[in-house]
Design an enzyme around this catalytic site. Sequence first.
Site, short mmCIF file in Angstrom:
data_model
loop_
_atom_site.label_atom_id
_atom_site.label_comp_id
_atom_site.label_asym_id
_atom_site.label_seq_id
_atom_site.Cartn_x
_atom_site.Cartn_y
_atom_site.Cartn_z
N ASN A 66 0.91 -6.31 -17.87
CA ASN A 66 1.39 -6.49 -16.49
C ASN A 66 1.90 -7.92 -16.28
O ASN A 66 2.06 -8.36 -15.14
CB ASN A 66 0.23 -6.26 -15.50
N HIS B 223 -4.50 2.64 -5.67
CA HIS B 223 -5.33 2.26 -6.82
C HIS B 223 -6.79 2.69 -6.65
O HIS B 223 -7.31 2.79 -5.53
CB HIS B 223 -5.26 0.74 -6.97
N LYS C 141 -1.42 -10.15 -12.66
CA LYS C 141 -0.17 -9.51 -13.06
C LYS C 141 0.91 -10.59 -13.21
O LYS C 141 0.89 -11.33 -14.16
CB LYS C 141 0.21 -8.42 -12.06
N SER D 293 1.36 1.21 -8.99
CA SER D 293 1.10 0.69 -10.33
C SER D 293 1.48 1.64 -11.45
O SER D 293 1.88 1.21 -12.52
CB SER D 293 -0.37 0.31 -10.46
N GLU E 186 -0.04 0.56 -1.35
CA GLU E 186 0.39 -0.47 -2.30
C GLU E 186 1.83 -0.83 -1.96
O GLU E 186 2.55 -0.01 -1.36
CB GLU E 186 0.31 0.07 -3.74
N ASP F 127 -1.58 -3.69 -0.48
CA ASP F 127 -2.03 -4.24 -1.76
C ASP F 127 -0.75 -4.47 -2.58
O ASP F 127 -0.13 -3.52 -3.05
CB ASP F 127 -2.96 -3.22 -2.43
C1 LIG Z 1 -2.60 -1.89 -7.12
C2 LIG Z 1 -3.77 -2.58 -7.74
N1 LIG Z 1 -4.68 -3.14 -6.93
C3 LIG Z 1 -5.75 -3.77 -7.44
C4 LIG Z 1 -5.94 -3.86 -8.79
C5 LIG Z 1 -7.16 -4.56 -9.32
O1 LIG Z 1 -6.83 -5.87 -9.59
P1 LIG Z 1 -7.68 -6.71 -10.65
O2 LIG Z 1 -7.17 -6.33 -12.00
O3 LIG Z 1 -7.41 -8.13 -10.27
O4 LIG Z 1 -9.11 -6.31 -10.44
C6 LIG Z 1 -5.02 -3.32 -9.67
C7 LIG Z 1 -5.24 -3.43 -11.13
O5 LIG Z 1 -4.67 -2.86 -11.97
C8 LIG Z 1 -3.90 -2.65 -9.14
O6 LIG Z 1 -3.00 -2.07 -9.93
#
Ligand SMILES: Cc1ncc(COP(=O)(O)O)c(C=O)c1O
Length: 384
Positions: free
Chosen positions: A49, A135, A235, A179, A175, A203
């Site tokens: 990422n 997510h 990321k 993702s 989001e 997010d």
């Molecule tokens: C949309 C989304 N939110 C939150 C997270 C979690 O973030 P972190 O990896 O910092 O725990 C991810 C992780 O892949 C994600 O894709």
Amino acid sequence: MTQQFRARVQGALLERETLGLTRSLQVLEGGNQVSTQCGETEFINFSSNDYLGLASDKALTSAWQAGLDVYGAGSGASPLVTGFSAAHASLESSLCEWLGFDRAVLFGSGFSANQALLFTLMHKDDLLLQDKLNHASLMEAGVLCQATMKRFKHNDVLHLSQLLSGDQNALVVTEGVFSMDGDISPLKEIHQLTRNNAWLMVDDAHGVGVLGEDGAGSCNAAGIQPEILVVTFGKAFGLSGAAILCSEEVGNYLTQFARHHVYSTAIPPAQAYAITHAIGMIQTQQWRREKLHELSQVYDELLQSVDGYVATCTPIKPFILGKSQHALNVARQLKDKGFWMTAIRPPTVPEGSARLRITLTANHSIKDISALASALVQCMESNK
Ligand SMILES: Cc1ncc(COP(=O)(O)O)c(C=O)c1O
């Protein structure tokens, strides 16, 4: 009694194996680089990422090292005890200034930031409306929090409006960039809809750094300001950690009540220092986003006529294969040809939509993309 735990563990593992869904860890050298190595074998990495190519950047590594010299190794405690340093304060104000919020509250991960926000803000009788493809951190918190959670169809503003029509106190969560699909939320329309009768939380784990002016993210690109914005540093920032951006009042509320913030060791100050440095790189190094755009165009040109291709305007390129076993086979064949590729299977993605999650980074070359496209075409031909 302990027999029950053993039976539970064994049964769950066996079920995963039978379904072809077992996950396993692999030691990689250079997993944060384009050229990565597993054992003796080298691969071109299309799975990270690290969209802007910062995770192995020498200037960012030096910034972290400089932070270590000034602040030492660890933060020593949770933020309200002794874990909050000038480096943390400076990171919070850089984020606020850049993204246009009054407060930023730091967390060790995006997972904990999402959980903290939903557990803290949502009470009994509230309504939580989440995009179906949000997510796992958001979905799990939604199920566990006290509010009633409903899921709206992916990016379906009409469905959201039907669920929102009551007079319940409501939070809508989406989001910015999804993702596993790399598509973008209709933030302008959702914002319009929630304006008077709900709060909006975005997010933007996969949008910040990549989209918007100077990488300010999906909300900036859509010209909106949600009540709550979550950004993660694992990321495009090339590091790890996360922040919730919000009003002064919500920031004060989180500082009192967000248990993942209050009862968890603060990120090391040197890491906060490095993240602040990454913000500067994201803002000023426009060439990284231009490079991604160029690579994305090459990817589209070479693969758009191949079954499984999905068009996106982000560096996340899902290549849909359907059955889990098919995705595993294609990922293995690509590995044999020297491409590191992860097969994403249910329960991470919906049943029947197992896929390769191909990600581009600013460190890839056009040659890398061309090589991947030829290999993928060959695999698809041989699997017909
Ligand atoms: C949309 C989304 N939110 C939150 C997270 C979690 O973030 P972190 O990896 O910092 O725990 C991810 C992780 O892949 C994600 O894709």
